[in-house]
Design a protein around this motif. Structure first.
Motif, mmCIF file in Angstrom:
data_model
loop_
_atom_site.group_PDB
_atom_site.id
_atom_site.type_symbol
_atom_site.label_atom_id
_atom_site.label_comp_id
_atom_site.label_asym_id
_atom_site.label_seq_id
_atom_site.Cartn_x
_atom_site.Cartn_y
_atom_site.Cartn_z
ATOM 1 N N GLN A 20 1.029 -1.226 0.077
ATOM 2 C CA GLN A 20 -0.178 0.030 0.052
ATOM 3 C C GLN A 20 0.953 1.267 0.039
ATOM 4 O OE1 GLN A 20 -3.174 -0.229 -0.658
ATOM 5 N NE2 GLN A 20 -2.989 -2.491 -0.327
ATOM 6 N N LEU A 21 1.926 1.242 0.610
ATOM 7 C CA LEU A 21 2.933 2.322 0.687
ATOM 8 C C LEU A 21 3.630 2.459 -0.629
ATOM 9 C CD1 LEU A 21 4.612 4.618 2.111
ATOM 10 C CD2 LEU A 21 6.421 2.856 2.495
ATOM 11 N N LEU A 22 3.972 1.309 -1.392
ATOM 12 C CA LEU A 22 4.369 1.630 -2.897
ATOM 13 C C LEU A 22 3.485 2.210 -3.671
ATOM 14 C CD1 LEU A 22 6.664 0.739 -5.141
ATOM 15 C CD2 LEU A 22 5.267 -1.359 -5.072
ATOM 16 N N ARG A 23 2.159 1.701 -3.547
ATOM 17 C CA ARG A 23 0.890 2.351 -4.321
ATOM 18 C C ARG A 23 0.795 3.703 -4.333
ATOM 19 N NH1 ARG A 23 -4.459 -0.796 -4.064
ATOM 20 N NH2 ARG A 23 -4.808 0.750 -5.699
ATOM 21 N N ARG A 24 1.068 4.223 -3.093
ATOM 22 C CA ARG A 24 1.129 5.775 -2.712
ATOM 23 C C ARG A 24 2.144 6.165 -3.258
ATOM 24 N NH1 ARG A 24 -0.528 3.858 2.288
ATOM 25 N NH2 ARG A 24 1.426 4.722 3.066
ATOM 26 N N TYR A 25 3.213 5.686 -3.498
ATOM 27 C CA TYR A 25 4.513 6.420 -3.721
ATOM 28 C C TYR A 25 4.459 6.345 -5.428
ATOM 29 C CZ TYR A 25 9.399 6.465 -5.195
ATOM 30 O OH TYR A 25 10.506 6.893 -5.971
ATOM 31 N N LEU A 26 4.054 5.565 -5.798
ATOM 32 C CA LEU A 26 4.013 5.362 -7.329
ATOM 33 C C LEU A 26 2.960 6.459 -8.052
ATOM 34 C CD1 LEU A 26 4.367 1.594 -8.101
ATOM 35 C CD2 LEU A 26 6.112 3.257 -8.407
ATOM 36 N N ALA A 27 1.619 6.376 -7.154
ATOM 37 C CA ALA A 27 0.863 7.209 -7.887
ATOM 38 C C ALA A 27 0.978 8.734 -7.713
ATOM 39 C CB ALA A 27 -0.438 7.135 -6.870
ATOM 40 N N HIS A 28 1.836 9.476 -6.740
ATOM 41 C CA HIS A 28 2.542 10.315 -6.353
ATOM 42 C C HIS A 28 3.501 10.967 -7.318
ATOM 43 C CE1 HIS A 28 3.967 13.973 -4.378
ATOM 44 N NE2 HIS A 28 2.738 14.169 -3.884
ATOM 45 N N GLY A 33 6.284 4.019 17.559
ATOM 46 C CA GLY A 33 5.064 3.202 18.006
ATOM 47 C C GLY A 33 4.407 3.903 19.303
ATOM 48 N N VAL A 34 3.293 3.785 19.377
ATOM 49 C CA VAL A 34 2.412 4.204 20.586
ATOM 50 C C VAL A 34 1.851 3.011 21.409
ATOM 51 C CG1 VAL A 34 0.677 5.603 21.564
ATOM 52 C CG2 VAL A 34 2.170 6.239 19.635
ATOM 53 N N ASP A 35 2.040 2.814 22.886
ATOM 54 C CA ASP A 35 1.610 1.992 23.643
ATOM 55 C C ASP A 35 1.933 0.498 23.308
ATOM 56 O OD1 ASP A 35 0.344 4.065 25.183
ATOM 57 O OD2 ASP A 35 -1.305 4.065 23.829
ATOM 58 N N GLY A 36 3.241 0.301 22.788
ATOM 59 C CA GLY A 36 3.585 -0.930 22.579
ATOM 60 C C GLY A 36 3.177 -1.345 20.963
ATOM 61 N N ARG A 37 2.380 -0.489 20.458
ATOM 62 C CA ARG A 37 2.164 -0.813 18.937
ATOM 63 C C ARG A 37 3.241 -0.355 17.805
ATOM 64 N NH1 ARG A 37 -3.620 1.837 18.605
ATOM 65 N NH2 ARG A 37 -2.474 3.534 19.628
ATOM 66 N N GLN A 38 3.209 -1.143 16.724
ATOM 67 C CA GLN A 38 4.128 -0.815 15.805
ATOM 68 C C GLN A 38 3.957 0.223 15.195
ATOM 69 O OE1 GLN A 38 4.710 -3.444 12.559
ATOM 70 N NE2 GLN A 38 6.598 -3.608 12.957
ATOM 71 N N GLY A 39 4.885 1.310 14.874
ATOM 72 C CA GLY A 39 4.539 2.625 14.320
ATOM 73 C C GLY A 39 4.205 2.508 12.793
ATOM 74 N N ARG A 40 3.765 3.511 12.392
ATOM 75 C CA ARG A 40 3.403 3.662 10.851
ATOM 76 C C ARG A 40 4.636 3.244 10.068
ATOM 77 N NH1 ARG A 40 1.338 8.473 7.332
ATOM 78 N NH2 ARG A 40 2.392 9.645 8.854
ATOM 79 N N LEU A 41 4.444 2.596 8.765
ATOM 80 C CA LEU A 41 5.598 2.490 7.811
ATOM 81 C C LEU A 41 5.497 3.605 6.902
ATOM 82 C CD1 LEU A 41 7.635 0.472 6.700
ATOM 83 C CD2 LEU A 41 5.588 -0.174 5.136
ATOM 84 N N VAL A 42 6.888 4.413 6.937
ATOM 85 C CA VAL A 42 6.813 5.616 5.901
ATOM 86 C C VAL A 42 7.921 5.351 4.832
ATOM 87 C CG1 VAL A 42 6.131 7.146 7.879
ATOM 88 C CG2 VAL A 42 8.395 6.686 7.506
ATOM 89 N N GLU A 57 3.720 12.136 1.004
ATOM 90 C CA GLU A 57 3.055 13.139 1.349
ATOM 91 C C GLU A 57 3.013 13.438 2.867
ATOM 92 O OE1 GLU A 57 -0.669 11.143 -0.134
ATOM 93 O OE2 GLU A 57 -0.673 12.836 -2.006
ATOM 94 N N ILE A 58 4.154 13.171 3.598
ATOM 95 C CA ILE A 58 4.136 13.567 4.957
ATOM 96 C C ILE A 58 4.851 14.837 4.936
ATOM 97 C CG2 ILE A 58 5.119 12.879 7.246
ATOM 98 C CD1 ILE A 58 4.947 10.021 6.394
ATOM 99 N N ALA A 59 4.219 16.181 5.272
ATOM 100 C CA ALA A 59 4.646 17.336 5.382
ATOM 101 C C ALA A 59 5.660 17.488 6.367
ATOM 102 C CB ALA A 59 3.623 18.415 5.481
ATOM 103 N N SER A 60 5.585 16.654 7.489
ATOM 104 C CA SER A 60 6.412 16.712 8.734
ATOM 105 C C SER A 60 7.867 15.910 8.391
ATOM 106 C CB SER A 60 6.022 16.347 9.760
ATOM 107 O OG SER A 60 5.577 15.137 9.879
ATOM 108 N N ARG A 61 7.918 15.290 7.422
ATOM 109 C CA ARG A 61 9.102 14.589 7.151
ATOM 110 C C ARG A 61 9.666 14.752 5.679
ATOM 111 N NH1 ARG A 61 10.384 11.479 11.356
ATOM 112 N NH2 ARG A 61 9.052 10.980 12.975
ATOM 113 N N PRO A 62 10.225 15.717 5.138
ATOM 114 C CA PRO A 62 10.427 16.011 3.802
ATOM 115 C C PRO A 62 11.935 15.331 3.479
ATOM 116 C CG PRO A 62 10.853 18.057 5.090
ATOM 117 C CD PRO A 62 9.829 17.205 5.678
ATOM 118 N N GLY A 63 12.264 14.841 2.538
ATOM 119 C CA GLY A 63 13.494 14.226 2.389
ATOM 120 C C GLY A 63 13.774 12.688 2.579
ATOM 121 N N LEU A 64 12.443 12.030 2.846
ATOM 122 C CA LEU A 64 12.619 10.616 3.159
ATOM 123 C C LEU A 64 13.338 9.554 2.190
ATOM 124 C CD1 LEU A 64 9.292 9.620 4.700
ATOM 125 C CD2 LEU A 64 11.405 9.766 5.690
ATOM 126 N N GLY A 65 13.253 10.070 0.760
ATOM 127 C CA GLY A 65 14.061 9.375 -0.192
ATOM 128 C C GLY A 65 15.587 9.624 0.034
#
Length: 259
Positions: free
Chosen positions: A109-117, A152-161, A183-191
């Motif tokens: 699903q992350l790959l699909r968002r990346y390719l679409a954008h 992660g929050v409360d022992g849950r795995q964090g979101r894959l970015v 599309e994460i405005a708070s994390r530009p430059g992930l690539g």
């Protein structure tokens, strides 16, 4: 004394429109990576400019064009610039894990968002979940998926970015394919961060290089690959460090300088 693997058989694809330079045709030479010595063959071919895709190693073999140039970052001499250091600090909270090469729906699903954008209508835009699983899991070499997650929050795995399919070769890490949430405005430059993380990982593991695939002079899609210095390019005399003038001249001038 016998050779560690039999000399492979090579094949050539039919010409097709070049995805990087309008009006040109691309052609590839390739061979299968099979048998007990597939990893050794992949290492040997990687040192002469081949890339891996599933169980195949390939490189450009275009008639009348040498614009595609293999590049690799020299990890032991790499020194991040101010912008790159800031990017690393800003994302120091990300949880990074090297996972076995097993495709997940979250990755797809992350790959699909990346390719679409980033690459709408590109060659991978029509990939389905099975295509993605084949890309990740059909590896005859030592591969991992490096995942980048928010805390992660409360022992849950964090979101894959972000994620990167990566091969470990004898002399370095080969980044087969990376993708991230654009599309994460708070994390530009992930690539860029994913590349920087691989450089640091390779250096920590005592590996000399991070292979970034092909750089094409004049292609905006490839410009990011030469931001990590020192970087080497593969020419007629082998691997040579790129100088500033290499970035300012065309493929024909670069070939003359290496001849």
């Amino acid at each position: 004394m016998t050779a560690p693997f039999r000399f492979p058989r090579f094949f050539v694809t039919s010409p097709a429109p070049c995805p990087y330079l309008p009006g040109r045709q691309e052609r590839k030479v390739f061979t299968e990576l099979t048998g007990p010595h597939a990893a050794e063959l992949n290492d040997a071919l990687g040192r002469i400019g081949f890339r891996r895709s599933q169980g195949v190693a390939y490189r450009p073999s275009c008639a009348g064009c040498t614009a595609c140039v293999s590049v690799r970052v020299v990890t032991h001499d790499f020194s991040a610039n101010a912008t790159q250091r800031k990017l690393i600090r800003r994302n120091a909270d990300l949880e990074v894990t090297a996972c076995r090469p097993w495709a997940t729906d979250e990755q797809f699903q992350l790959l699909r968002r990346y390719l679409a954008h980033r690459h709408p209508g590109g060659g991978m835009a029509g990939m389905d979940e099975q295509d993605y699983a084949d890309m990740v899991e059909q590896s005859p070499v030592n591969s991992v998926i490096v995942e980048y997650r928010e805390p992660g929050v409360d022992g849950r795995q964090g979101r894959l970015v972000g994620a990167c399919l990566t091969d470990r070769q004898a002399d370095g890490l080969s980044m087969i394919y990376s993708f991230f949430d654009p599309e994460i405005a708070s994390r530009p430059g992930l690539g860029s961060l994913i590349i920087l993380d691989h450089i640091l990982r390779a250096r920590a593991a005592g590996l000399g290089y991070v292979y970034l695939g092909y750089w094409v002079k004049g292609s905006a899609r490839m410009a990011y690959k030469v931001r990590y210095r020192p970087i080497e390019m593969l020419g007629p005399r082998g691997w040579m460090r790129m100088a500033d003038e290499d970035l300012a001249t065309g493929a024909d001038t670069r070939a003359r300088a290496l001849a």
